[in-house]
Every structure is written in C-alpha cells, then in structure tokens.
Design a protein around this motif. Structure first.
Motif, PDB file in Angstrom:
ATOM      1  N   PRO A  85       0.817  -1.209   0.000  1.00 29.12           N
ATOM      2  CA  PRO A  85       0.000   0.000   0.000  1.00 29.12           C
ATOM      3  C   PRO A  85       0.858   1.271   0.000  1.00 29.12           C
ATOM      4  O   PRO A  85       0.378   2.337  -0.341  1.00 29.12           O
ATOM      5  N   ASP A  86       2.117   1.146   0.357  1.00 29.58           N
ATOM      6  CA  ASP A  86       3.020   2.292   0.404  1.00 29.58           C
ATOM      7  C   ASP A  86       4.366   1.869  -0.172  1.00 29.58           C
ATOM      8  O   ASP A  86       5.371   1.770   0.527  1.00 29.58           O
ATOM      9  N   ALA A  87       4.377   1.611  -1.488  1.00 30.34           N
ATOM     10  CA  ALA A  87       5.531   1.010  -2.152  1.00 30.34           C
ATOM     11  C   ALA A  87       6.799   1.842  -2.013  1.00 30.34           C
ATOM     12  O   ALA A  87       7.870   1.308  -1.727  1.00 30.34           O
ATOM     13  N   LYS A  88       6.706   3.138  -2.208  1.00 31.28           N
ATOM     14  CA  LYS A  88       7.910   3.965  -2.154  1.00 31.28           C
ATOM     15  C   LYS A  88       8.522   3.941  -0.756  1.00 31.28           C
ATOM     16  O   LYS A  88       9.742   3.811  -0.604  1.00 31.28           O
ATOM     17  N   SER A  89       7.702   4.046   0.262  1.00 28.85           N
ATOM     18  CA  SER A  89       8.216   4.028   1.637  1.00 28.85           C
ATOM     19  C   SER A  89       8.809   2.670   1.985  1.00 28.85           C
ATOM     20  O   SER A  89       9.841   2.597   2.663  1.00 28.85           O
ATOM     21  N   SER A  90       8.188   1.609   1.525  1.00 27.65           N
ATOM     22  CA  SER A  90       8.733   0.265   1.760  1.00 27.65           C
ATOM     23  C   SER A  90      10.077   0.110   1.064  1.00 27.65           C
ATOM     24  O   SER A  90      11.027  -0.430   1.636  1.00 27.65           O
ATOM     25  N   LEU A  91      10.159   0.584  -0.173  1.00 33.98           N
ATOM     26  CA  LEU A  91      11.409   0.511  -0.925  1.00 33.98           C
ATOM     27  C   LEU A  91      12.524   1.269  -0.205  1.00 33.98           C
ATOM     28  O   LEU A  91      13.637   0.756  -0.053  1.00 33.98           O
ATOM     29  N   LEU A 120      18.528  -0.303  12.818  1.00 36.51           N
ATOM     30  CA  LEU A 120      18.848   0.918  13.562  1.00 36.51           C
ATOM     31  C   LEU A 120      19.528   1.935  12.654  1.00 36.51           C
ATOM     32  O   LEU A 120      19.216   3.130  12.691  1.00 36.51           O
ATOM     33  N   GLY A 121      20.446   1.466  11.829  1.00 34.62           N
ATOM     34  CA  GLY A 121      21.094   2.363  10.877  1.00 34.62           C
ATOM     35  C   GLY A 121      20.115   2.902   9.849  1.00 34.62           C
ATOM     36  O   GLY A 121      20.182   4.078   9.462  1.00 34.62           O
ATOM     37  N   ALA A 122      19.194   2.055   9.418  1.00 31.87           N
ATOM     38  CA  ALA A 122      18.173   2.506   8.479  1.00 31.87           C
ATOM     39  C   ALA A 122      17.331   3.612   9.099  1.00 31.87           C
ATOM     40  O   ALA A 122      17.001   4.602   8.440  1.00 31.87           O
ATOM     41  N   TYR A 123      17.002   3.463  10.366  1.00 33.13           N
ATOM     42  CA  TYR A 123      16.252   4.499  11.079  1.00 33.13           C
ATOM     43  C   TYR A 123      16.988   5.837  10.981  1.00 33.13           C
ATOM     44  O   TYR A 123      16.392   6.871  10.656  1.00 33.13           O
ATOM     45  N   ILE A 124      18.290   5.812  11.226  1.00 33.10           N
ATOM     46  CA  ILE A 124      19.097   7.037  11.185  1.00 33.10           C
ATOM     47  C   ILE A 124      19.108   7.636   9.773  1.00 33.10           C
ATOM     48  O   ILE A 124      18.865   8.835   9.588  1.00 33.10           O
ATOM     49  N   LEU A 125      19.369   6.797   8.776  1.00 34.36           N
ATOM     50  CA  LEU A 125      19.416   7.274   7.392  1.00 34.36           C
ATOM     51  C   LEU A 125      18.079   7.847   6.947  1.00 34.36           C
ATOM     52  O   LEU A 125      18.024   8.905   6.307  1.00 34.36           O
ATOM     53  N   LEU A 126      17.015   7.157   7.256  1.00 30.04           N
ATOM     54  CA  LEU A 126      15.678   7.595   6.845  1.00 30.04           C
ATOM     55  C   LEU A 126      15.276   8.892   7.533  1.00 30.04           C
ATOM     56  O   LEU A 126      14.700   9.788   6.902  1.00 30.04           O
ATOM     57  N   GLN A 127      15.553   9.000   8.819  1.00 29.22           N
ATOM     58  CA  GLN A 127      15.259  10.241   9.554  1.00 29.22           C
ATOM     59  C   GLN A 127      16.024  11.410   8.945  1.00 29.22           C
ATOM     60  O   GLN A 127      15.460  12.488   8.747  1.00 29.22           O
ATOM     61  N   GLU A 133       7.538   8.206   6.591  1.00 30.69           N
ATOM     62  CA  GLU A 133       6.659   7.045   6.389  1.00 30.69           C
ATOM     63  C   GLU A 133       7.469   5.752   6.398  1.00 30.69           C
ATOM     64  O   GLU A 133       7.009   4.731   6.892  1.00 30.69           O
ATOM     65  N   SER A 134       8.672   5.800   5.861  1.00 30.35           N
ATOM     66  CA  SER A 134       9.554   4.631   5.906  1.00 30.35           C
ATOM     67  C   SER A 134       9.956   4.318   7.340  1.00 30.35           C
ATOM     68  O   SER A 134      10.020   3.150   7.739  1.00 30.35           O
ATOM     69  N   VAL A 135      10.209   5.354   8.118  1.00 36.96           N
ATOM     70  CA  VAL A 135      10.527   5.176   9.545  1.00 36.96           C
ATOM     71  C   VAL A 135       9.345   4.529  10.258  1.00 36.96           C
ATOM     72  O   VAL A 135       9.512   3.623  11.067  1.00 36.96           O
ATOM     73  N   ILE A 137       7.125   2.524   8.997  1.00 31.83           N
ATOM     74  CA  ILE A 137       7.090   1.111   8.621  1.00 31.83           C
ATOM     75  C   ILE A 137       8.112   0.333   9.444  1.00 31.83           C
ATOM     76  O   ILE A 137       7.817  -0.738   9.985  1.00 31.83           O
ATOM     77  N   LEU A 138       9.307   0.868   9.541  1.00 33.47           N
ATOM     78  CA  LEU A 138      10.361   0.232  10.329  1.00 33.47           C
ATOM     79  C   LEU A 138       9.909   0.035  11.777  1.00 33.47           C
ATOM     80  O   LEU A 138      10.026  -1.053  12.335  1.00 33.47           O
ATOM     81  N   LEU A 139       9.379   1.093  12.385  1.00 38.60           N
ATOM     82  CA  LEU A 139       8.965   1.019  13.790  1.00 38.60           C
ATOM     83  C   LEU A 139       7.765   0.102  13.990  1.00 38.60           C
ATOM     84  O   LEU A 139       7.684  -0.599  15.004  1.00 38.60           O
ATOM     85  N   ASP A 140       6.858   0.077  13.013  1.00 36.57           N
ATOM     86  CA  ASP A 140       5.681  -0.799  13.113  1.00 36.57           C
ATOM     87  C   ASP A 140       6.068  -2.276  13.166  1.00 36.57           C
ATOM     88  O   ASP A 140       5.344  -3.093  13.717  1.00 36.57           O
ATOM     89  N   HIS A 141       7.210  -2.627  12.591  1.00 38.23           N
ATOM     90  CA  HIS A 141       7.627  -4.033  12.509  1.00 38.23           C
ATOM     91  C   HIS A 141       8.838  -4.351  13.380  1.00 38.23           C
ATOM     92  O   HIS A 141       9.309  -5.488  13.378  1.00 38.23           O
ATOM     93  N   PHE A 142       9.317  -3.373  14.121  1.00 37.30           N
ATOM     94  CA  PHE A 142      10.563  -3.550  14.876  1.00 37.30           C
ATOM     95  C   PHE A 142      10.462  -4.673  15.908  1.00 37.30           C
ATOM     96  O   PHE A 142      11.325  -5.545  15.971  1.00 37.30           O
ATOM     97  N   LEU A 143       9.425  -4.676  16.709  1.00 38.52           N
ATOM     98  CA  LEU A 143       9.268  -5.690  17.751  1.00 38.52           C
ATOM     99  C   LEU A 143       9.181  -7.096  17.159  1.00 38.52           C
ATOM    100  O   LEU A 143       9.862  -8.012  17.619  1.00 38.52           O
ATOM    101  N   GLU A 144       8.370  -7.265  16.131  1.00 39.56           N
ATOM    102  CA  GLU A 144       8.237  -8.602  15.530  1.00 39.56           C
ATOM    103  C   GLU A 144       9.529  -9.035  14.834  1.00 39.56           C
ATOM    104  O   GLU A 144       9.848 -10.224  14.802  1.00 39.56           O
ATOM    105  N   ARG A 145      10.295  -8.100  14.318  1.00 37.55           N
ATOM    106  CA  ARG A 145      11.550  -8.454  13.635  1.00 37.55           C
ATOM    107  C   ARG A 145      12.673  -8.783  14.608  1.00 37.55           C
ATOM    108  O   ARG A 145      13.524  -9.604  14.303  1.00 37.55           O
ATOM    109  N   HIS A 146      12.666  -8.120  15.790  1.00 37.91           N
ATOM    110  CA  HIS A 146      13.826  -8.223  16.683  1.00 37.91           C
ATOM    111  C   HIS A 146      13.513  -8.713  18.094  1.00 37.91           C
ATOM    112  O   HIS A 146      14.441  -8.952  18.867  1.00 37.91           O
TER     113      HIS A 146
END
Length: 162
Positions: A85-91, A120-127, A133-135, A137-146
């Motif tokens: 639903p948010d292809a650019k942000s996911s990419l 964590l590095g992606a969070y920094i780069l994206l911010q 919106e990419s951030v 997505i990262l935060l929405d899945h952080f707990l399940e991923r880690h």
C-alpha cells in the motif's frame, strides 16, 4: 522494460503513490544510485525480468533485498512492492537497511545482531533524509523483527560506527 529510476529517486521528484505504482507495474527492473551512499546501485527486479529467476532463491533465503558482495550493488525484490500500500516508503526502508549493512561492514552470513544494527542504521538514514513514512514502517515491525521494543538509546553505538 528497464527504467533508469535515478532521476526520480535522487532528485526527489514528488510522485504520488499511484504514479509510483504505475512505474513499478510497467517495468521489469528499476535501477538507480542510492542517495544514502555514493557509488552503490540499487536494482529492483520484478517477476517478468529474466534476472528474477536467478535471484529469487536469494530473496527466499535473505528476505526482500540483499547486497551483492564486492559489487556495490543492492538487489531488491520488486514483487513485494507491487502489492504494498506504500511502495515507495517500503522501498526506501529496504534500501536504507541494505545500505547500513554496507556502512557497518557486515560481510558474509548475517545474524540477528547484524539485522538489528541494519534496522537501527536505516532508522538514522531515513530520519536524516526525511522519509518519515519509511521510519513508521520500520517502527511498526521492529518488535516482531527483533523481539525487543525500539529505543532511541540503541542508536548511539550505530551512529558512532556509521
């Protein structure tokens, strides 16, 4: 059709999500230089591309994208973007995650620690680039991923090493 996507990504031309999805649907491959790290090329491949059959097993093993060792090349599975639903942000999230592996010198097989550090590095780069919106997505899945809640104090070590 191969589309050089450098113009759209690096110049930050504003595209609507539907325009972005139309570009994805009309292409078998997108190729551009990442804005997160000079001299690294991102190739997004789709099922219609002859290359897709060669890299699908790597997507199955490593996830949505991977860095080709020694080639300054990131390959991303475009099929997961086609239904997003948010292809650019996911990419951008996947791209920043893979670039972080490069920045942190993660070579060879990756473990859970490498994957956590890459997020964590992606969070920094994206911010830093304003991809909020990419951030999200990262935060929405952080707990399940880690298996841990995101905490900004986790960023200190990564900032020093990037």
């Amino acid at each position: 059709m191969i589309l050089n996507f450098k113009v759209f990504i690096n110049m930050k031309v504003i595209l609507t999500e539907s325009q972005y999805k139309n570009l994805i649907k009309e292409s078998t491959q997108l190729e551009y230089t990442t804005e997160f790290l000079d001299d690294v090329t991102v190739v997004v491949v789709f099922e219609e591309d002859p290359l897709y059959g060669q890299v699908k097993e790597y997507f199955d093993e490593y996830g949505f994208g991977f860095m080709v060792p020694g080639k300054n090349l990131i390959i991303i599975d475009g099929e997961i973007l086609a239904d997003s639903p948010d292809a650019k942000s996911s990419l951008k999230f996947i791209e920043a995650h893979e670039v972080t592996h490069v920045l942190l010198g993660h070579d060879g097989p990756r473990d859970a620690k490498d994957e956590l550090e890459a997020d964590l590095g992606a969070y920094i780069l994206l911010q830093d680039k304003g991809y909020y919106e990419s951030v999200r997505i990262l935060l929405d899945h952080f707990l399940e991923r880690h298996g841990v809640e995101f905490d900004e104090s986790m960023l200190d070590d990564i900032k020093e090493r990037m």
